[in-house]
Design an enzyme around this catalytic site. Structure first.
Site, PDB file in Angstrom:
ATOM      1  N   GLN A   1     124.459 -26.376  22.395  1.00 40.00           N
ATOM      2  CA  GLN A   1     125.423 -25.106  22.387  1.00 40.00           C
ATOM      3  C   GLN A   1     126.049 -26.540  21.574  1.00 40.00           C
ATOM      4  OE1 GLN A   1     127.524 -23.788  25.174  1.00 40.00           O
ATOM      5  NE2 GLN A   1     125.451 -23.273  26.074  1.00 40.00           N
TER       6      GLN A   1
ATOM      7  N   HIS B   1     131.107 -26.410  20.482  1.00 34.97           N
ATOM      8  CA  HIS B   1     132.520 -25.778  20.557  1.00 34.97           C
ATOM      9  C   HIS B   1     133.035 -25.838  19.969  1.00 34.97           C
ATOM     10  CE1 HIS B   1     130.742 -23.893  24.684  1.00 34.97           C
ATOM     11  NE2 HIS B   1     130.439 -25.550  24.628  1.00 34.97           N
TER      12      HIS B   1
ATOM     13  N   GLU C   1     135.257 -28.948  27.900  1.00 38.67           N
ATOM     14  CA  GLU C   1     134.610 -29.018  29.006  1.00 38.67           C
ATOM     15  C   GLU C   1     134.095 -30.011  29.630  1.00 38.67           C
ATOM     16  OE1 GLU C   1     130.257 -27.012  28.554  1.00 38.67           O
ATOM     17  OE2 GLU C   1     131.543 -25.994  27.725  1.00 38.67           O
TER      18      GLU C   1
ATOM     19  N   HIS D   1     125.322 -30.022  22.916  1.00 38.81           N
ATOM     20  CA  HIS D   1     124.550 -30.724  24.258  1.00 38.81           C
ATOM     21  C   HIS D   1     123.846 -29.291  24.879  1.00 38.81           C
ATOM     22  CE1 HIS D   1     128.399 -28.358  25.441  1.00 38.81           C
ATOM     23  NE2 HIS D   1     128.577 -27.867  25.958  1.00 38.81           N
TER      24      HIS D   1
ATOM     25  N   ARG E   1     125.517 -21.180  18.638  1.00 39.83           N
ATOM     26  CA  ARG E   1     124.397 -22.058  19.427  1.00 39.83           C
ATOM     27  C   ARG E   1     123.632 -22.061  18.962  1.00 39.83           C
ATOM     28  NH1 ARG E   1     125.692 -16.977  22.041  1.00 39.83           N
ATOM     29  NH2 ARG E   1     126.189 -17.276  24.051  1.00 39.83           N
TER      30      ARG E   1
END
Length: 381
Positions: free
Chosen positions: A86, A88, A123, A247, A266
């Site tokens: 995935q 982001h 993240e 990642h 994804r």
């Protein structure tokens, strides 16, 4: 104000059945326990045990937090199988995508929806287990070519012929879309990884192929993984994954802190929706160094993980520091999770005690005295 909170781990299929319970001293459910969410995200808001009238942190944030939301989300993540491949979006991409899908009338709960909110989702992850394995970002193309060529398998020729520095994004899209010839590449990699499993030191990238093949046989993500970095973390080591970084966590236990968003594009290793064109729009398909995040150590026993230019901060305090007492400066709402032992909160213990597995939201800006013999994590934005 201190609000005591709790939650139930999310039962995703890739989760460990024991790791979160073993860490926090709770009773295992008997099924997979993948992620314990401590925040106000509507997907699984933390329940309020004491300190506020609301039932959960989503309700509390809507009534009391600036903008009606808590902008960060702390998770305890325990993977016994690989998560989906995935990436982001940036804040700008998230806003545009959210507005575009709203205008098109795509329901928020539609499985084919890409953007469920208008926020970015950078993240960081701090490893608690030894090891914690992850795929993150692309490695140098020449390195991947050399490893693939060394297998001397004719089925890999279509990939080797395409694989040059200037067309890496096109190669990734070609693999994810399962174009003609890709199934043979996946089969070749799977067989080569199995054949070399008897060697004393199988390369990390081939070990990753074997792990992915065991859980997602025939998935195009297996082929994409050979172009990526396999990173192995030891306890206390950390990754920072900015927007666009492709990642997948492979296995292990860690603390994950992110901006509170559910926007995931994804690229494989999942039965869920894969939108190849949209993934390629957000993907940073450049070979980059491993995205390791070095902590600051303001004093022995304290590690502060704070990516530059991103409003996320995760501090881990060990008993060596806490036994003497720490004055923790909290510049806004923060969540404290006790990982071991017990700590007392407040100059005179007026906020009570947190024991292993217990958590609390500190709702107001303040300097909080923390003393104890345990280990804690403090997450903030």
């Amino acid at each position: 104000m201190l609000i005591r909170i709790t939650n139930t781990p999310r039962p995703y299929a890739w989760g460990s059945t024991t790791a979160i319970a073993d860490l926090l001293g709770t009773d295992p459910s008997g099924g997979p326990e993948a992620e314990l969410w401590l925040g106000a995200h509507p997907g699984s808001p933390a329940r309020i045990v004491e300190g506020a009238a609301e039932d959960d942190l989503a309700q509390w944030a809507a009534a009391h937090a600036p903008g009606g939301r808590l902008p960060f989300l702390l998770k305890v993540l325990a993977a016994s199988a690989p998560l989906s491949l995935q990436a982001h979006p940036t804040a700008e991409q998230a806003r545009a995508g959210f507005e575009r899908e709203n205008a098109a009338g795509v329901p928020l709960d539609d499985p084919a929806r890409n953007y469920r909110d208008p926020y970015a989702k950078p993240e960081l992850l701090v490893a608690l287990s030894d090891p914690f394995r992850a795929l993150c970002g692309f490695r140098p193309v020449a390195e991947a070519r050399d490893d693939l060529a060394a297998l001397d398998d004719a089925r890999l020729a279509p990939l080797l012929e395409r694989l040059t520095d200037d067309v890496l994004p096109q190669v990734v899209a070609w693999l994810i879309a399962r174009s003609p010839g890709v199934d043979a590449i996946i089969a070749a990699l799977t067989e080569q990884a199995a054949a070399q499993g008897e060697l004393p030191h199988r390369p990390d990238w081939l070990d990753t192929v074997a792990r992915l093949s065991a859980h997602h046989p025939g998935d195009p993500g297996i082929a994409v993984s050979v172009l990526m970095r396999t990173v192995i973390l030891r306890p206390g080591e950390a990754l920072y994954l900015p927007a666009g970084n492709i990642h997948a966590y492979l296995d292990g236990l860690g603390l994950e802190l992110m901006e509170a968003s559910d926007n995931v594009l994804r690229g494989g290793l999942t039965p869920k929706h894969v939108d190849v064109p949209e993934l390629m729009r957000v993907l940073d398909a450049r070979p980059l160094p491993p995205p390791l995040l070095e902590p600051e150590h303001p004093r022995p026993g304290i590690a502060v993980y704070r990516p530059e230019g991103v409003p996320l901060s995760l501090t881990v305090m060990e008993a060596a520091a806490l036994i003497e007492g720490v004055d923790a400066r909290l510049d806004g709402p923060a969540i404290i999770l006790c990982l071991d032992g017990a700590v007392t909160l407040g100059e005179h213990g007026e906020h009570g005690e947190l024991r292993r597995g217990e958590a609390a939201l500190v709702a107001e800006e303040q300097t909080l005295r923390i003393v104890g013999t345990g280990r804690i994590a403090i997450a903030s934005s």
